[in-house]
Design a protein around this motif. Structure first.
Motif, mmCIF file in Angstrom:
data_model
loop_
_atom_site.group_PDB
_atom_site.id
_atom_site.type_symbol
_atom_site.label_atom_id
_atom_site.label_comp_id
_atom_site.label_asym_id
_atom_site.label_seq_id
_atom_site.Cartn_x
_atom_site.Cartn_y
_atom_site.Cartn_z
ATOM 1 N N SER A 13 -86.559 18.301 2.824
ATOM 2 C CA SER A 13 -86.335 19.479 3.672
ATOM 3 C C SER A 13 -84.862 19.544 4.021
ATOM 4 O O SER A 13 -84.234 18.511 4.276
ATOM 5 N N LEU A 64 -93.383 17.783 7.314
ATOM 6 C CA LEU A 64 -94.086 19.010 6.975
ATOM 7 C C LEU A 64 -94.868 18.767 5.695
ATOM 8 O O LEU A 64 -94.308 18.287 4.693
ATOM 9 N N ASP A 111 -89.351 25.827 11.827
ATOM 10 C CA ASP A 111 -89.005 24.865 10.781
ATOM 11 C C ASP A 111 -87.719 24.108 11.118
ATOM 12 O O ASP A 111 -87.640 22.894 10.930
#
Length: 371
Positions: free
Chosen positions: A320, A242, A232
């Motif tokens: 994110s 993502l 990630d």
């Protein structure tokens, strides 16, 4: 009644290596083996070995396969040569993104669609529903494959030591059948880390043999097993979206800044065309929020859902965020109003539990490898 998570063919091996396991999209997957920071740096400087067997493989075969995929997906799949792959998306009729995909053309009338783990059933259902009237078979092949990935600057040398396949001739976003450490495999040169690397599709019963052979081959080149946690942070540094964060059913590819994957010039209609044409026009005349990079001036880490502010007013939202092992600072991707999306825009902050922490707006990606 809760359902037990699915296990990959490498589950026992991960546990023998001391992996910390986590439930991800219904699968029990390795989160990390030791230090996620060390695993991250290994991929950036040497190589990392991943189990990605939770990804969803769907095979499409038949004389009408190319025409069908052109109708079902937003990309022009008919122009993909045998042995090559393409990044694309599958959208709903209203243009919302159901998933982002990689489609491999394995033969003249055979394709493999690789979906994200959490969306694999949704993609399979959508493809099956859209197949009416086409001379195709849509087959769920999730149980037919285990998927291993070797990523990092040493990945080519490591893989070359256990295969006679022409890796030098294998271009980015291409795949070829070969044998790796005695195991039949589809060798693909893609990745989700920002580094050079390979993904190896094999039968599940061969996965452990291949993992051990790659581990042995990479021992002298710094190869380490890697979990989803460093995957990630690697993809975040590389500015890669993502699903569920930068991509959702509430966004069209144009909202996500990925309108380039939509090919209006291809022949025939495709699912979502009208809605996507309208989204493309809106993006031209009244740009939606734009996806940008944010780099912290301080040490506090933003997370998905945190508001982005200017002068105390909300102008966007983090999708994110994480500490960047490569940059040594917290970073984030966020959708912000177009007026505040230019790199260097002053006064941008992230509201982290009531404290407006200053952030610099930067162009994506945060990290790009030297080729």
């Amino acid at each position: 009644m809760s359902t037990a998570p699915r296990l990959t063919a490498l589950d026992a091996l991960h546990r023998s290596l001391g992996a910390t396991m986590t439930d991800f999209a219904g699968w029990d997957m390795p989160l990390r083996y030791a230090s996620e920071r060390d695993e991250h740096h290994a991929v950036r400087t040497r190589a990392g070995l991943f189990d990605l067997s939770h990804m969803g493989e769907i095979t499409v075969t038949g004389a009408g396969a190319a025409a069908f995929l052109n109708f079902a997906l937003v990309g022009n799949i008919g122009t993909v040569a045998v042995g090559r792959a393409r990044y694309t998306m599958i959208c709903a009729e209203d243009g919302g993104i159901l998933d982002d995909l990689i489609v491999y053309r394995l033969g003249e009338s055979e394709y493999m669609v690789v979906a994200n783990a959490g969306n694999a059933q949704t993609v399979l259902d959508a493809l099956t529903a859209r197949a009416g009237g086409f001379a195709v078979e849509v087959r769920d092949d999730r149980a037919a494959y285990a998927l291993l990935a070797v990523q990092g600057p040493e990945s080519s040398a490591i893989l070359a030591s256990v295969t006679d396949a022409d890796l030098d001739g294998l271009k980015y976003y291409a795949g070829l059948p070969g044998t790796v450490a005695g195991v039949p495999a589809l060798i693909a040169r893609t990745g989700y880390t920002g580094e050079d690397g390979f993904e190896l599709f094999v039968a599940p019963e061969h996965a452990e043999q291949l993992w051990k052979a790659l581990t042995e081959a990479g021992a002298g080149r710094g190869l380490v097993p890697c979990g989803l946690s460093c995957r990630d942070t690697l993809r975040l540094e590389a500015g890669m979206p993502l699903y569920g964060h930068e991509l959702t059913t509430a966004l069209t590819p144009f909202d996500a800044g990925l309108g380039r994957v939509v090919k209006f010039e291809k022949e025939g209609d495709f699912v979502g065309r009208k809605a996507l044409e309208a989204a493309a026009e809106r993006a031209e005349t009244a740009p939606p929020r734009k996806l940008v990079g944010l780099v912290a001036e301080g040490r506090r880490v933003p997370r998905a859902g945190f508001p982005v502010t200017v002068g105390g007013e909300v102008v966007g939202e983090v999708t994110s965020g994480a500490p960047s092992p490569t940059l040594g600072k917290p970073i984030a991707m966020a959708y912000v109003d177009a007026a505040h999306a230019t790199p260097g825009t002053e006064g941008v902050a992230v509201d982290i539990r009531g404290s407006h922490e200053p952030y610099e707006v930067v162009a994506l990606p945060f990290y790009k490898r030297q080729k």
